[in-house]
Structure formats: structure tokens, C-alpha cells
Motif scaffolding. Structure first.
Motif, PDB file in Angstrom:
ATOM      1  N   UNK A 151      28.283  74.690  13.870  1.00 32.14           N
ATOM      2  CA  UNK A 151      29.225  75.712  13.412  1.00 32.14           C
ATOM      3  C   UNK A 151      30.576  75.574  14.102  1.00 32.14           C
ATOM      4  N   UNK A 152      31.607  76.058  13.432  1.00 29.28           N
ATOM      5  CA  UNK A 152      32.929  76.120  14.046  1.00 29.28           C
ATOM      6  C   UNK A 152      32.905  77.205  15.132  1.00 29.28           C
ATOM      7  N   UNK A 153      33.900  77.205  15.993  1.00 22.07           N
ATOM      8  CA  UNK A 153      33.968  78.221  17.045  1.00 22.07           C
ATOM      9  C   UNK A 153      34.015  79.635  16.450  1.00 22.07           C
ATOM     10  N   UNK A 154      34.834  79.905  15.423  1.00 29.92           N
ATOM     11  CA  UNK A 154      34.815  81.259  14.851  1.00 29.92           C
ATOM     12  C   UNK A 154      33.453  81.636  14.257  1.00 29.92           C
ATOM     13  N   UNK A 155      32.759  80.676  13.647  1.00 31.14           N
ATOM     14  CA  UNK A 155      31.414  80.949  13.126  1.00 31.14           C
ATOM     15  C   UNK A 155      30.450  81.265  14.266  1.00 31.14           C
ATOM     16  N   UNK A 156      30.560  80.510  15.360  1.00 36.79           N
ATOM     17  CA  UNK A 156      29.683  80.772  16.501  1.00 36.79           C
ATOM     18  C   UNK A 156      29.973  82.144  17.096  1.00 36.79           C
ATOM     19  N   UNK A 157      31.232  82.540  17.089  1.00 36.23           N
ATOM     20  CA  UNK A 157      31.574  83.879  17.581  1.00 36.23           C
ATOM     21  C   UNK A 157      30.894  84.937  16.710  1.00 36.23           C
ATOM     22  N   UNK A 158      30.923  84.738  15.406  1.00 33.72           N
ATOM     23  CA  UNK A 158      30.282  85.691  14.493  1.00 33.72           C
ATOM     24  C   UNK A 158      28.761  85.700  14.685  1.00 33.72           C
ATOM     25  N   UNK A 159      28.185  84.532  14.924  1.00 36.15           N
ATOM     26  CA  UNK A 159      26.748  84.427  15.172  1.00 36.15           C
ATOM     27  C   UNK A 159      26.373  85.214  16.421  1.00 36.15           C
ATOM     28  N   UNK A 160      27.110  84.998  17.495  1.00 41.70           N
ATOM     29  CA  UNK A 160      26.817  85.689  18.756  1.00 41.70           C
ATOM     30  C   UNK A 160      27.030  87.193  18.605  1.00 41.70           C
ATOM     31  N   UNK A 161      28.051  87.591  17.871  1.00 37.72           N
ATOM     32  CA  UNK A 161      28.269  89.020  17.667  1.00 37.72           C
ATOM     33  C   UNK A 161      27.069  89.644  16.944  1.00 37.72           C
ATOM     34  N   UNK A 162      26.552  88.967  15.927  1.00 40.76           N
ATOM     35  CA  UNK A 162      25.392  89.483  15.195  1.00 40.76           C
ATOM     36  C   UNK A 162      24.173  89.566  16.107  1.00 40.76           C
ATOM     37  N   UNK A 163      23.974  88.537  16.931  1.00 37.44           N
ATOM     38  CA  UNK A 163      22.849  88.549  17.873  1.00 37.44           C
ATOM     39  C   UNK A 163      23.005  89.676  18.890  1.00 37.44           C
ATOM     40  N   UNK A 164      24.212  89.837  19.413  1.00 39.92           N
ATOM     41  CA  UNK A 164      24.453  90.912  20.385  1.00 39.92           C
ATOM     42  C   UNK A 164      24.267  92.284  19.740  1.00 39.92           C
ATOM     43  N   UNK A 165      24.738  92.445  18.516  1.00 41.43           N
ATOM     44  CA  UNK A 165      24.566  93.725  17.822  1.00 41.43           C
ATOM     45  C   UNK A 165      23.095  94.097  17.719  1.00 41.43           C
ATOM     46  N   UNK A 166      22.270  93.142  17.313  1.00 44.67           N
ATOM     47  CA  UNK A 166      20.831  93.412  17.191  1.00 44.67           C
ATOM     48  C   UNK A 166      20.220  93.714  18.557  1.00 44.67           C
ATOM     49  N   UNK A 167      20.523  92.888  19.528  1.00 47.26           N
ATOM     50  CA  UNK A 167      19.931  93.065  20.860  1.00 47.26           C
ATOM     51  C   UNK A 167      20.320  94.411  21.461  1.00 47.26           C
ATOM     52  N   UNK A 168      21.582  94.766  21.368  1.00 44.57           N
ATOM     53  CA  UNK A 168      22.037  96.050  21.916  1.00 44.57           C
ATOM     54  C   UNK A 168      21.398  97.207  21.168  1.00 44.57           C
ATOM     55  N   UNK A 169      21.314  97.099  19.846  1.00 39.05           N
ATOM     56  CA  UNK A 169      20.672  98.168  19.062  1.00 39.05           C
ATOM     57  C   UNK A 169      19.223  98.362  19.491  1.00 39.05           C
ATOM     58  N   UNK A 170      18.536  97.285  19.788  1.00 43.41           N
ATOM     59  CA  UNK A 170      17.137  97.385  20.208  1.00 43.41           C
ATOM     60  C   UNK A 170      17.026  97.953  21.620  1.00 43.41           C
ATOM     61  N   UNK A 204      38.826  85.218   9.563  1.00 47.18           N
ATOM     62  CA  UNK A 204      37.834  84.153   9.361  1.00 47.18           C
ATOM     63  C   UNK A 204      36.693  84.634   8.469  1.00 47.18           C
ATOM     64  N   UNK A 205      36.340  83.803   7.520  1.00 47.89           N
ATOM     65  CA  UNK A 205      35.185  84.063   6.665  1.00 47.89           C
ATOM     66  C   UNK A 205      34.060  83.136   7.096  1.00 47.89           C
ATOM     67  N   UNK A 206      32.828  83.646   7.212  1.00 44.60           N
ATOM     68  CA  UNK A 206      31.727  82.797   7.676  1.00 44.60           C
ATOM     69  C   UNK A 206      31.437  81.645   6.712  1.00 44.60           C
ATOM     70  N   UNK A 207      30.995  80.547   7.277  1.00 46.62           N
ATOM     71  CA  UNK A 207      30.605  79.395   6.466  1.00 46.62           C
ATOM     72  C   UNK A 207      29.352  79.739   5.664  1.00 46.62           C
ATOM     73  N   UNK A 208      29.010  78.877   4.726  1.00 44.61           N
ATOM     74  CA  UNK A 208      27.830  79.100   3.896  1.00 44.61           C
ATOM     75  C   UNK A 208      26.567  79.159   4.766  1.00 44.61           C
ATOM     76  N   UNK A 209      26.472  78.238   5.739  1.00 39.42           N
ATOM     77  CA  UNK A 209      25.302  78.220   6.632  1.00 39.42           C
ATOM     78  C   UNK A 209      25.172  79.539   7.392  1.00 39.42           C
ATOM     79  N   UNK A 210      26.289  79.990   7.950  1.00 38.85           N
ATOM     80  CA  UNK A 210      26.245  81.226   8.721  1.00 38.85           C
ATOM     81  C   UNK A 210      25.966  82.421   7.821  1.00 38.85           C
ATOM     82  N   UNK A 211      26.571  82.464   6.643  1.00 34.80           N
ATOM     83  CA  UNK A 211      26.312  83.570   5.707  1.00 34.80           C
ATOM     84  C   UNK A 211      24.827  83.654   5.371  1.00 34.80           C
ATOM     85  N   UNK A 212      24.197  82.497   5.185  1.00 33.80           N
ATOM     86  CA  UNK A 212      22.763  82.465   4.871  1.00 33.80           C
ATOM     87  C   UNK A 212      21.951  83.055   6.030  1.00 33.80           C
TER      88      UNK A 212
END
Length: 184
Positions: free
Chosen positions: A77-96, A134-142
Motif C-alpha cells: 500500500x501507499x503511505x496514505x493507504x497505510x495511514x487509513x489502514x492503521x486508523x481503521x485498526x486503531x478505531x476498532x481496537x479503541x472501540x473494543x 486521499x481516496x483508498x485504493x481498491x485493495x484497501x477499500x476491499x
């Protein structure tokens, strides 16, 4: 005395002129995730203690611990995609981690939750400054769609177990974003 007043007045006028020439948005603090390149030992120990405490409290159902097993490789993934990935992971982890829990676990998770929450806020600031549209790549959107589906279909206990068991994967992904490297 008059010279001093004139100098003060001149400094005031120049200061106001320069302030108008450089808008406050240009003076915002820059994006820095460097403190997540290698989290402080006490932060890692707190996360490890929380994870061990959780694992000792209950033996999670192994079939639901697949949320962070992904075909998606962050290195692709590109750096912006990785940032979005980590944000999604952090959102879930913090919510839990914010869910009501056994009192002994509540105390154990406070420091990791504060650390992860700060990391998420710092990451959001960087995303807003470095890749605001930034819009997520197809891989990240999936992958994000799979994560959303899991949030809607999996039990809360399954989501909680996945988030906590794989918390070091989230920290590794955060570290890779902070280093701006292609980590594997």
C-alpha cells in the motif's frame, strides 16, 4: 524615550504585517509520528500486560480470531493507504477497549487505551495535513469493507478478542507508518 517608543511601534507594525503575510494555517505543527517508530518500553510493557491479562481471563474462540489475518499486505500500500489502514485498526481496537469490562481488566487497559487514542489523534492530524483528499485504493477499500462487515456480523466478544490478540500487529502497522517505510 521617543526612540524607544518608535522602535516598539515599528516592531508592532512589522509583527502585524508579517502575521498577515503568513496565515496561521501555514504555522500549524507539522505531521510527526516519530514517537511511534519505537514506542517507549513502558508503553509496550503496558500493552503486553493487558494482552496477557485478557488471554488469562478467557480463552478466546480461535475461529473468530481471523479479523486481522488478511491477504492485504501493508507493504503493498501507499503511505496514505497505510495511514487509513492503521486508523481503521486503531478505531476498532479503541472501540473494543472502551467496552465495559471486568474491573481487573479495566485497570490494565487504561494506559494502552490512552496511548492508542493519542496515536490515532496524531495519525488523523497527519492524514489531514499530508493526504486530506486521499481516496483508498481498491485493495484497501476491499479490506475496509470486510472490516465493516465483520463489525456488523461478528459478536462483540469476537471483535474484542481479535483486536486485543492482534494488538501488536496494529502497533507494527503504526510503526511502519511512522517510519514511512515499506514494512512486511
Amino acid at each position: 524615550m521617543v526612540c524607544l517608543s518608535f522602535t516598539s511601534l515599528l516592531a508592532l507594525v512589522l509583527g502585524a504585517s508579517l502575521g498577515a503575510a503568513f496565515p496561521h494555517s501555514a504555522l500549524k505543527k507539522s505531521c510527526s509520528l516519530s514517537k511511534y517508530q519505537l514506542p517507549a518500553p513502558h508503553e509496550r510493557k503496558a500493552v503486553q500486560k493487558m494482552k496477557q491479562h485478557f488471554e488469562n481471563m478467557l480463552l478466546p474462540n480461535r475461529k473468530c480470531i481471523k479479523l486481522f489475518h488478511r491477504k492485504l499486505n501493508p507493504a503493498e500500500l501507499s503511505v496514505p493507504d497505510r495511514m487509513m489502514l492503521v486508523e481503521a485498526e486503531l478505531n476498532l481496537t479503541i472501540a473494543m477497549l472502551e467496552l465495559p469490562a471486568d474491573p481487573s481488566f479495566s485497570g490494565t487497559r487504561q494506559q494502552p487505551m490512552a496511548f492508542l487514542t493519542q496515536a490515532r489523534e496524531d495519525l488523523r492530524h497527519c492524514m489531514a495535513t499530508e493526504a486530506p483528499s486521499h481516496q483508498p485504493s481498491r485493495k484497501l477499500r476491499h479490506w475496509l469493507q470486510k472490516l465493516q462487515t465483520a463489525k456488523e456480523t461478528e459478536t462483540t466478544s469476537c471483535l474484542e478478542a481479535s483486536a486485543i490478540i492482534y494488538i501488536f500487529e496494529v502497533l507494527k502497522d503504526l510503526q511502519c507508518v511512522a517510519l514511512r517505510e515499506q514494512c512486511t
